[in-house]
Design an enzyme around this catalytic site. Structure first.
Site, short mmCIF file in Angstrom:
data_model
loop_
_atom_site.label_atom_id
_atom_site.label_comp_id
_atom_site.label_asym_id
_atom_site.label_seq_id
_atom_site.Cartn_x
_atom_site.Cartn_y
_atom_site.Cartn_z
N LYS A 1 0.87 -1.30 0.16
CA LYS A 1 0.03 0.36 0.36
C LYS A 1 1.06 1.32 -0.14
CE LYS A 1 -4.31 -1.63 1.22
NZ LYS A 1 -5.33 -1.85 1.99
N ARG B 1 -3.52 -9.81 5.10
CA ARG B 1 -3.79 -10.29 3.47
C ARG B 1 -2.42 -9.68 2.43
NH1 ARG B 1 -5.75 -6.96 0.46
NH2 ARG B 1 -7.52 -7.51 -1.87
N1 HH2 Z 1 -7.35 -3.79 1.19
C1 HH2 Z 1 -7.73 -3.66 -0.19
C2 HH2 Z 1 -9.01 -4.48 -0.74
N2 HH2 Z 1 -9.66 -5.11 0.00
N3 HH2 Z 1 -9.53 -5.74 2.41
C3 HH2 Z 1 -9.37 -6.03 3.78
N4 HH2 Z 1 -10.42 -6.87 4.64
N5 HH2 Z 1 -9.05 -5.63 3.74
C4 HH2 Z 1 -8.04 -4.75 2.80
O1 HH2 Z 1 -6.82 -3.85 4.20
C5 HH2 Z 1 -8.18 -4.70 1.49
C6 HH2 Z 1 -9.55 -5.44 1.64
C7 HH2 Z 1 -6.95 -3.03 -1.36
O2 HH2 Z 1 -5.52 -3.44 -1.88
P1 HH2 Z 1 -5.69 -4.15 -3.29
O3 HH2 Z 1 -7.01 -5.29 -3.32
O4 HH2 Z 1 -4.77 -5.46 -3.56
O5 HH2 Z 1 -6.34 -3.49 -4.75
P2 HH2 Z 1 -7.80 -2.70 -5.09
O6 HH2 Z 1 -8.28 -2.47 -4.08
O7 HH2 Z 1 -6.84 -2.00 -6.33
O8 HH2 Z 1 -7.97 -3.65 -5.95
#
Ligand code: HH2
Length: 404
Positions: A343, A377
């Site tokens: 992040k 995660r």
């Molecule tokens: N972060 C993201 C998405 N979902 N869910 C939980 N429970 N906690 C988190 O910190 C979290 C989440 C963002 O990361 P990512 O899925 O890699 O990115 P994007 O939203 O751009 O798909």
């Protein structure tokens, strides 16, 4: 020379070990261990009558309570109170408060509950057909079937690539998988449920058939969650914290584990000057409220997992504070999930682009584990699994699997 040294007491077990090593008789050990473990418990918005009684009772019990001047000069109707003492002081305090008037009994119960929740170190998460014991830090592998996710966008848009990556993460040691089809990165727009399901359907179908680990669906849309659960997904990861009543009903109906995450605002605008009165306390209050609402709505409390939502409406300082003070969320008595992986806050500290954030992500995962996170995660499963195995071994979690 007496070789004086300060003992490292992070958990009750550390103190018990220290007492035992001195050679104390078994009968004396529990009595002494209540005297060597210090705790500070914060209460917010306490009425001035209850705060005055709490201060007196905590002093009487042998501890102390920090209260603001407004309590003495009657300028405040409610105040925050910081209770400080050993677990023995708290035990006496709780028993005295129970026989006091006004809201004192409720304070006693709340303090008793958070102290016991805070000590809880292991959980069992019951996925459909599979109980997972959380006595170490579990790794949740991230799979984004999106063109625009901030770190792996576009990599797994073709179902066969996504399925292959899912299988690879399981082989690399992921304990569960989180599949999402809508990016919630800062500035992103919502996706139609139709398009979300079009991306998810083939991938979820193949993964739930092939994988032995639980598959979670990362969605805040009730219709998508219902379809995914119908297809065999085992968990809902809702970045909006089950704020939609229908989502709550679905989690209750399917009786599956659910992640309740905190987000300030929505993805489109959440990074435009996020503000909190006190970031940890504010988010704790939100998560507590959502857990209570979900339980009222029929969800099984033992299946709820809480997440402070790193990067979702948080400044750099907020994210760092949340990780350093992650252990405070143990007060909720629920497993903590945290998602620092790749992040922006890591990029800000290191001044590095998203592809260069592996070491920073691992450092954050290890700190989270040391504060008692149950699930991390991550995008980089292989590396994080290795790092957390060492962290857990040092933290004396999951000792049973270590070589003699
Ligand atoms: N972060 C993201 C998405 N979902 N869910 C939980 N429970 N906690 C988190 O910190 C979290 C989440 C963002 O990361 P990512 O899925 O890699 O990115 P994007 O939203 O751009 O798909």
């Amino acid at each position: 020379m007496f070789n004086a040294h300060v003992l490292e007491i992070a958990r009750e077990a550390d103190l018990q070990e220290g007492i035992e090593r001195v050679g104390v008789h078994a009968r004396g050990r529990p009595i002494l261990s209540r005297k060597g473990l210090f705790r500070a418990v914060k209460l917010q918005d306490v009425g001035f009558r209850e705060a005055t009684i709490a201060k007196q009772e905590m002093l009487g019990a042998g501890g102390d309570a920090a209260t603001p001047k407004g309590l003495i000069d009657f300028s405040r109707k409610t105040v925050d109170v910081l209770l400080m003492g050993t677990t023995l002081h708290f035990k006496r305090f709780i028993s005295k408060m129970r026989s006091q008037p006004f809201q004192c009994e409720a304070i006693a119960s709340e303090v008793e509950a958070v102290l016991s929740n805070y000590e809880r170190r292991s959980f069992i998460i019951n996925f459909p057909g599979k109980a997972v014991e959380v006595d170490r830090t579990l790794v949740m592998g991230v799979l984004n079937v999106t063109p625009d996710s901030f770190s792996d966008g576009g990599q797994y848009l073709r179902p066969e690539d996504a399925v292959r990556r899912g299988e690879q993460m399981m082989q690399e040691g992921a304990d569960l998988l989180d599949v999402g089809a809508e990016s919630t990165k800062p500035g992103s727009d919502p996706l139609s449920p139709h398009e979300e399901w079009r991306r998810l359907e083939p991938v979820l179908k193949a993964l739930v058939d092939k994988l032995e680990i639980p598959v979670s669906v990362d969605t805040y849309k009730p219709e998508t969650a219902a379809k995914a659960l119908d297809m065999g997904a085992s968990m809902v990861n809702d970045v909006t914290g089950l704020r939609d009543e229908e989502m709550m009903r679905i989690v209750a109906k399917f009786d599956v584990p659910a992640v309740i995450m905190h987000m300030q605002g929505d993805p489109k605008t959440m990074q435009q000057s996020p503000q909190y009165e006190e970031v940890v306390a504010d988010i704790l209050r939100f998560l507590r409220g959502r857990v209570e609402a979900a339980v009222k709505g029929g969800a099984d409390e033992e299946k709820l997992i809480v997440d402070p939502g790193l990067g979702f409406g948080k400044t750099l300082k907020h994210n760092l504070d949340l990780l350093r003070r992650l252990g405070e969320f143990r007060s909720l008595g629920r497993p903590i999930l945290v998602g620092p992986s790749r992040k922006s806050f890591i990029g800000m500290v290191l001044d590095l682009e998203v592809e260069e954030r592996l070491e920073g992500s691992i450092a954050a995962a290890v700190v989270a584990a040391s504060r008692g996170a149950s699930i991390v995660r991550v995008h980089d499963v292989k590396e994080t699994v290795r790092a957390l195995r060492i962290a857990d071994a040092i933290l004396a979690r999951h000792e049973g699997t270590l070589p003699p």
